[in-house]
Design an enzyme around this catalytic site. Structure first.
Site, PDB file in Angstrom:
ATOM      1  N   GLY A   1      -5.360 -11.148  -2.765  1.00 38.42           N
ATOM      2  CA  GLY A   1      -4.201 -10.627  -2.072  1.00 38.42           C
ATOM      3  C   GLY A   1      -4.377  -9.177  -1.692  1.00 38.42           C
ATOM      4  O   GLY A   1      -5.494  -8.661  -1.639  1.00 38.42           O
ATOM      5  N   HIS A   2      -3.260  -8.509  -1.444  1.00 41.84           N
ATOM      6  CA  HIS A   2      -3.264  -7.091  -1.088  1.00 41.84           C
ATOM      7  C   HIS A   2      -1.834  -6.597  -1.182  1.00 41.84           C
ATOM      8  O   HIS A   2      -0.882  -7.364  -1.028  1.00 41.84           O
ATOM      9  CB  HIS A   2      -3.794  -6.883   0.334  1.00 41.84           C
ATOM     10  CG  HIS A   2      -4.485  -5.566   0.548  1.00 41.84           C
ATOM     11  ND1 HIS A   2      -3.822  -4.355   0.523  1.00 41.84           N
ATOM     12  CD2 HIS A   2      -5.795  -5.272   0.787  1.00 41.84           C
ATOM     13  CE1 HIS A   2      -4.696  -3.379   0.748  1.00 41.84           C
ATOM     14  NE2 HIS A   2      -5.888  -3.899   0.897  1.00 41.84           N
ATOM     15  N   ASP A   3      -1.671  -5.296  -1.454  1.00 44.06           N
ATOM     16  CA  ASP A   3      -0.373  -4.650  -1.409  1.00 44.06           C
ATOM     17  C   ASP A   3      -0.335  -3.710  -0.221  1.00 44.06           C
ATOM     18  O   ASP A   3      -1.375  -3.303   0.308  1.00 44.06           O
ATOM     19  CB  ASP A   3      -0.114  -3.841  -2.679  1.00 44.06           C
ATOM     20  CG  ASP A   3       0.005  -4.713  -3.913  1.00 44.06           C
ATOM     21  OD1 ASP A   3       0.133  -5.946  -3.765  1.00 44.06           O
ATOM     22  OD2 ASP A   3      -0.029  -4.156  -5.026  1.00 44.06           O
ATOM     23  N   GLY A   4       0.870  -3.335   0.192  1.00 44.67           N
ATOM     24  CA  GLY A   4       1.018  -2.381   1.272  1.00 44.67           C
ATOM     25  C   GLY A   4       2.190  -1.459   1.027  1.00 44.67           C
ATOM     26  O   GLY A   4       3.265  -1.905   0.626  1.00 44.67           O
TER      27      GLY A   4
ATOM     28  N   GLY B   1       8.604   4.397   2.815  1.00 53.07           N
ATOM     29  CA  GLY B   1       9.766   3.743   2.240  1.00 53.07           C
ATOM     30  C   GLY B   1       9.761   2.237   2.304  1.00 53.07           C
ATOM     31  O   GLY B   1      10.805   1.611   2.085  1.00 53.07           O
TER      32      GLY B   1
ATOM     33  N   SER C   1      -0.632  -1.532   4.052  1.00 56.42           N
ATOM     34  CA  SER C   1      -2.076  -1.721   3.924  1.00 56.42           C
ATOM     35  C   SER C   1      -2.520  -3.173   3.856  1.00 56.42           C
ATOM     36  O   SER C   1      -3.729  -3.439   3.872  1.00 56.42           O
ATOM     37  CB  SER C   1      -2.594  -0.969   2.697  1.00 56.42           C
ATOM     38  OG  SER C   1      -2.615   0.419   2.960  1.00 56.42           O
TER      39      SER C   1
END
Length: 473
Positions: A312-315, A319, A72
């Site tokens: 920021g952002h996480d994705g 897995g 993401s």
């Protein structure tokens, strides 16, 4: 400056590089992560490291040039492509989406007429967001995806609250396609990846296969050994939301450094206006009290940390997990990519060191339940008990004879098809109507909030970053 871990006089970015290369191999083993790669930049200077393997099935080693899916974090790429259209005067963020996509339909016709690109960008459009329907591998995948949204329910009024929305970013990707007249992945390469010199970036498996590329690893059951996933990516229809994009950490930092440079590329050319760069980092909506970030801008998640602001952002994809954090006041950025296991343990140690030492900001300790935390009292528990559902999960909250509160979540749809494990845990008090699970999931105790009222004194939503609506008492 002498380091307590034996780095001696090595300091600054170079010291972080030495530490990364020494520490990362052991850290991935301790975290049960098959492979990981990290890049850190201060200004234009970069250090990087990699450890572990790209697939336990093949044993191929991870390198700093290996590609991992960024999940993401792709949404910030999509948001940047949208803001380029704003810069060119070809898109009004506050006009109804239907001005560009007259075919846009969801179950609530009134909401469909109102929803704007700005609401999609900051996850406040209000319709069910986890729609992963595969509409094929052709260039018409996003066009066809819009056709499957007509039955998607509206969870709350547009603009009513934050609820993370993958489908909304697919709609934004289709806006980019229609205005540009080219497929989304072509637009991304032409208008971002090429100008930024992102040579190790792949928009689909056909591009990824020519690089050294990571495979995700999953648990088939809670506590089971990790296995290399038999599926590399989700459907192309979800590409603008993060189903396919893969890159090495250094390329992800090239994208972040453009934002740090006020929209300028490495050759000084203008990629995005300074006004749009600022607008993307302005808070538009605060999140519920679930300890996931202070606010959301246009694409970016905004963190108000001790010592300064971080964006920021996480994705997360099949897995694989990725993390991007940027400290604008110090020109510091860190990208961390992993392919399974307790990835947040790697993130916490690496980002904690980088942001603290180079960025002057401190990461908060992850939330954990107190050993003495009580279950909510009977009156409050009655507000929470019930079943909540989305397109990807059904969650039941129940109370046992001893008054303890239990959560059981069952994957549905495409998530169930990917062998996602069910999850059961006790819930205890944390802060107000936000409870915390006793049992971690992938090493994390993620708080969840009970919001709203169904008119009979019961919570209308179970909020985990997404608002799952109550479907039964």
């Amino acid at each position: 400056m002498t380091k307590p871990d034996g780095l001696g006089e090595v300091d600054g970015l170079d010291g972080v590089g030495v530490w990364l290369r020494q520490r990362l191999p052991g850290l991935v083993v301790e975290s049960g992560v098959p492979g990981a790669a990290v890049a850190v930049s201060v200004g234009d200077d970069v250090v990087e490291a990699a450890a572990g393997v790209l697939s336990t099935a093949t044993g191929v080693g991870a390198t700093v040039d290996s590609l991992f899916q960024i999940g993401s974090i792709t949404k910030v790429v999509t948001a940047t492509l949208v803001m380029q259209l704003v810069d060119e005067g070809r898109l009004d963020l506050d006009a109804p989406v239907r001005e560009v996509l007259p075919e846009f339909r969801i179950a609530d016709e009134r909401a469909a007429r109102q929803i704007t690109a700005r609401q999609l960008l900051c996850h406040i459009a209000g319709f069910e967001g986890d729609v992963f329907t595969d509409t094929g591998k052709g260039d018409d995948a996003l066009e066809r995806y819009l056709g499957v949204l007509d039955g998607v329910p509206q969870l709350f009024e547009p603009g009513g609250m934050f609820s993370y929305n993958n489908a909304g970013y697919c709609v934004l990707g289709r806006i980019v396609e229609v205005v540009r007249g080219e497929p989304f992945d072509v637009c991304a390469r032409r208008h971002l990846f090429a100008p930024l010199g992102m040579s190790h970036t792949a928009g689909d498996p056909y591009e990824a296969i020519v690089h050294r590329t990571a495979v995700g690893h999953v648990e088939r059951a809670p506590g089971a050994p990790l296995e290399a996933s038999a599926v590399w990516a989700l459907a192309r229809s979800n590409a603008p939301a993060g189903s396919m994009l893969a890159m090495r950490p250094r390329d992800l930092l090239a994208f972040a450094r453009m934002h740090l440079a006020g929209g300028l590329g490495p050759d000084g050319g203008r990629v995005l206006s300074a006004e749009s760069v600022r607008a993307m980092r302005q808070p538009h909506v605060t999140q519920p009290d679930i300890d996931q970030g202070a606010a959301w801008g246009l694409g970016w998640e905004l963190f108000d940390l001790s010592g300064g602001t971080v964006f920021g952002h996480d994705g997360n994809t099949i897995g694989q997990s990725a993390f991007l954090r940027v400290v604008p006041e110090r020109g510091v950025a860190v990208a961390i990519v992993t392919n399974g296991g307790r990835s947040r343990q790697v993130y916490a140690e690496v980002a904690g060191r980088v942001l603290g030492e180079l960025g002057g900001v401190g990461l908060p300790a992850p939330p954990v339940p107190s050993p003495t935390a009580p279950a909510p009292d009977a009156a409050r528990s009655d507000r929470y008990v019930g079943t909540y559902r989305s397109s990807t999960s059904e969650t039941t909250v129940s109370r046992d004879a001893a008054g303890r509160l239990w959560l059981e979540r069952t994957p549905l749809g495409v998530i169930a098809e990917l062998d996602e494990a069910a999850y059961r845990t006790e819930l205890v008090d944390w802060r107000g109507d936000t409870l915390i699970p006793v049992e971690p999931e992938r090493g994390v105790h993620a708080p969840l909030a009970f919001l709203g009222d169904d008119g009979q004194g019961h919570a209308l939503y179970l909020h985990t970053g997404r608002a799952d609506r109550r479907v039964s008492r």
